[in-house]
Design an enzyme around this catalytic site. Structure first.
Site, mmCIF file in Angstrom:
data_model
loop_
_atom_site.group_PDB
_atom_site.id
_atom_site.type_symbol
_atom_site.label_atom_id
_atom_site.label_comp_id
_atom_site.label_asym_id
_atom_site.label_seq_id
_atom_site.Cartn_x
_atom_site.Cartn_y
_atom_site.Cartn_z
ATOM 1 C CG ASP A 22 -1.720 1.186 1.450
ATOM 2 O OD1 ASP A 22 -1.775 2.020 0.517
ATOM 3 O OD2 ASP A 22 -2.326 1.321 2.546
ATOM 4 C CG ASN A 24 -2.691 5.370 -1.790
ATOM 5 O OD1 ASN A 24 -2.829 4.336 -1.120
ATOM 6 N ND2 ASN A 24 -3.575 5.765 -2.691
ATOM 7 C CG ASP A 26 -5.730 3.450 -0.328
ATOM 8 O OD1 ASP A 26 -4.911 2.517 -0.162
ATOM 9 O OD2 ASP A 26 -6.286 3.680 -1.424
ATOM 10 C CG ASP A 30 -0.862 1.886 -3.845
ATOM 11 O OD1 ASP A 30 0.349 1.630 -3.861
ATOM 12 O OD2 ASP A 30 -1.423 2.484 -2.891
ATOM 13 C CG ASP A 99 -5.503 -12.465 -14.389
ATOM 14 O OD1 ASP A 99 -6.103 -13.218 -15.157
ATOM 15 O OD2 ASP A 99 -5.213 -12.744 -13.212
ATOM 16 C CG ASP A 196 -10.105 -15.300 -15.146
ATOM 17 O OD1 ASP A 196 -9.539 -15.603 -14.092
ATOM 18 O OD2 ASP A 196 -11.351 -15.195 -15.256
#
Ligand code: GLC
Length: 574
Positions: A22, A24, A26, A30, A99, A196
């Site tokens: 993470d 940033n 939150d 990311d 993906d 997928d």
């Protein structure tokens, strides 16, 4: 021998972006976070990344319900962040595959929004519509496979959740639009795709109903309660029969050929790996998928030498008999859909030893290994205790179905949900022993709870400092693999076919032969290779031993310690 392609010698590492890092603060992973960790990944020694979906999505299926194929989910960053990530990965010689979800979109994708708006709009036929549900088909995630849309006064088909409508792949416009999306990322420089759920793209054209005497929720419940051999057998038959008309149907080979031809237009040996174990999807060996996963290896509750040997014999025979070119194997023991390797294949007594053994297995078998983020520090499944924590909606759907429709006690339903939901193996990466395992700043609520075992050494920072940690073991093994032509490209020759406690084999390239012995037992074993004259096992130079032995061994007879991983070069040394 023709030199192998990069995707044959590479070790892949799957990043589940929501849970990786993470950047940033939150509570959600990311691109900023991933970029910060690229040096870590380079130091680990992996060569390629498979990034689970990073596209905009309402997240009914954690990103596998895509609402825009050509963009980045705002919570993960921007397209520029993606480009920087790709560039920084390539600078470190790490390739990146994405993906590609072909079977369905999100119900919030503009294609579906338009398709459902009327019966005669330009995209009216982009999804699978019927006036009434034509059969009793089930979605594998949430009950009936046909969902009513009041706008069209019709039903649409979905193999997965109702928020994941199936695209109509018989419509050439669908192909064109989706291939354009693939080109968008190939033009940006990505090295390939993981495809997928490809088996679910086409359905039985006669829409033959299934003949299982229950619906999805009832079948799940039946499976939960099945105990006797008869019930367990019936359970497997029911699962197969319920969905057999909804996957593996004709049309896929042509589709895979089309996509392969697109990839082949690009330079750099772009590649495709299918989320399927069917070797047939490799076509002639040259014209469809480059790889399919060896899922049968991990579809067992216990990895025994016997299971592995049979699996290898079967897979390699299949791959070797492709008409134009031999297929290349691809082994994995875990991903974002399955219980974590440490938990699933542990025995609760020797989990640490078994995790090392299993890592060695996947890194020494012939083929391309795929690792799942967190596996390298032994991350374990984490059982949620409250339904409000569940993010995998197939889990919350099942919970409500059995509590509301079947009267199962909420406590029992929660325990069962915690086990079946994939949240247990998707918790945030454990980077350090700081609060929130260093994934997010302290006091931030992470999107899934962090497994508290990060405080007990189950984190990257602590393991980096500890020379005998699992993380350093992975790094060491990855280095050994990279420096051995036999382990990277050699043929597989099984030894001692009936040994129950250990798995021994030779990997043999033009330049090198390597003996691998994996002792799956808690006993010291006396091994005798005197029958192996043909293989020339008269002197061994140790390349790796989890028992920390060094130097030489002089077979034909030697001992291996409990759970030892023994890798040695065979030859005549002075
Ligand atoms: C694949 C994905 C899984 C997803 C499903 C539907 O099996 O691995 O996570 O839920 O497809 O897209």
């Amino acid at each position: 021998m023709t030199p192998l392609k990069w995707w044959q010698t590479a070790v892949f590492y799957q990043i589940y972006p929501r849970s990786f890092a993470d950047g940033n603060g939150d509570g959600i992973g990311d691109f900023k976070g991933i970029i910060q960790k690229l040096d870590y990944l380079a130091s680990l020694g992996i060569d390629a990344l498979w990034l689970s979906p990073h596209f905009p999505s309402p997240n009914w299926d954690c990103g596998y319900d895509i609402s825009d194929y050509c963009n980045v989910a705002p919570e993960y960053g921007t397209l520029d962040d993606f480009k920087l990530f790709l560039d920084e990965s390539h600078k470190r010689n790490i390739r990146v595959i994405l993906d590609l979800v072909l079977n369905h979109t999100s119900d919030e994708h503009s294609w579906f929004v338009e398709s459902k708006s009327s019966r005669d709009n330009p995209k009216a036929d982009w999804f699978v519509w019927r006036d009434t549900p034509p059969n009793n088909w089930q979605s594998c995630f949430d009950g009936d496979a046909w969902t009513y849309s009041p706008e069209r006064d019709q039903y649409y088909y979905h193999y997965f959740m109702k928020q994941q409508p199936d695209l109509n792949w018989h419509n050439p416009a669908v192909k064109k639009a989706t291939w354009n999306a693939a080109r968008f990322w190939l033009d940006l420089g990505v090295d390939g795709f993981r495809l997928d759920a490809i088996g679910t793209i086409y359905e039985d054209p006669s829409l033959t109903p299934h003949n299982v005497p229950m619906n999805l929720a009832e079948l799940r419940r039946f499976s939960d309660l099945a105990k006797t051999p008869k019930e367990l057998k019936l359970k497997d038959e029911y699962w197969h029969d319920m969905f057999k008309n909804q996957w593996g149907q004709t049309g896929l080979h042509e589709l895979m050929k089309e996509l392969r031809a697109i990839l082949d237009e690009y330079d750099g040996d772009r590649m495709l790996v299918g989320e399927d174990d069917n070797i047939d999807y490799m076509g002639s060996g040259r014209d469809e998928l480059h790889l399919v996963f060896n899922f049968p290896l991990m579809k067992t509750n216990k990895l025994t030498p016997d299971h592995i040997r049979k699996n290898q014999a079967e897979r390699l025979a299949g791959l070797n008999s492709l008409p134009a070119e031999k297929g290349w194997p691809c082994n994995t023991l875990g991903n974002h859909d399955s219980s974590r390797v440490r938990t699933r294949f542990g025995d609760k007594l020797h989990d640490a030893e078994l995790a090392r053994l299993h890592a060695a297995l996947v890194l020494t078998l012939k083929g391309t290994p795929f690792l799942y983020n967190g596996e390298e520090i032994g991350m374990a499944d984490y059982m949620l205790t409250d339904i409000s924590q569940v993010r995998d909606t197939m889990g919350s759907w099942y919970y409500h179905a059995i509590v509301t429709d079947m009267g199962v006690h909420p406590e029992e339903a929660m325990a069962r949900t915690a086990e079946m939901t994939r949240d247990k193996n998707r918790t945030p990466m454990q980077w350090s022993n700081n609060p929130n395992a260093g994934f997010s700043p302290a006091h931030v609520t992470t999107w899934l709870p962090v497994n508290p075992n990060y405080k007990d050494g189950m984190n990257i920072h602590d393991q980096e400092q500890n020379p005998s940690s699992l993380l350093n073991y992975y790094k060491h093994l990855l280095r050994v693999r990279k420096s051995s032509s036999a382990l990277m490209e050699g043929d597989f020759v099984p030894l001692h076919d009936s040994a129950e406690d250990y798995f021994a084999f030779i990997r043999q390239s033009e330049k090198q032969s390597v003996l691998v012995v994996l002792n799956f037992s808690q006993s010291q074993l006396e091994l005798d290779f005197s029958q192996e004259e043909a293989e020339n096992i008269f002197k061994l130079k140790i390349l790796f031993s989890s028992a920390e032995r060094q130097g030489r061994e002089s077979p034909p007879k030697f001992r291996v310690s409990p759970f030892e991983v023994f890798i040695a070069e065979i030859g005549s040394f002075n």
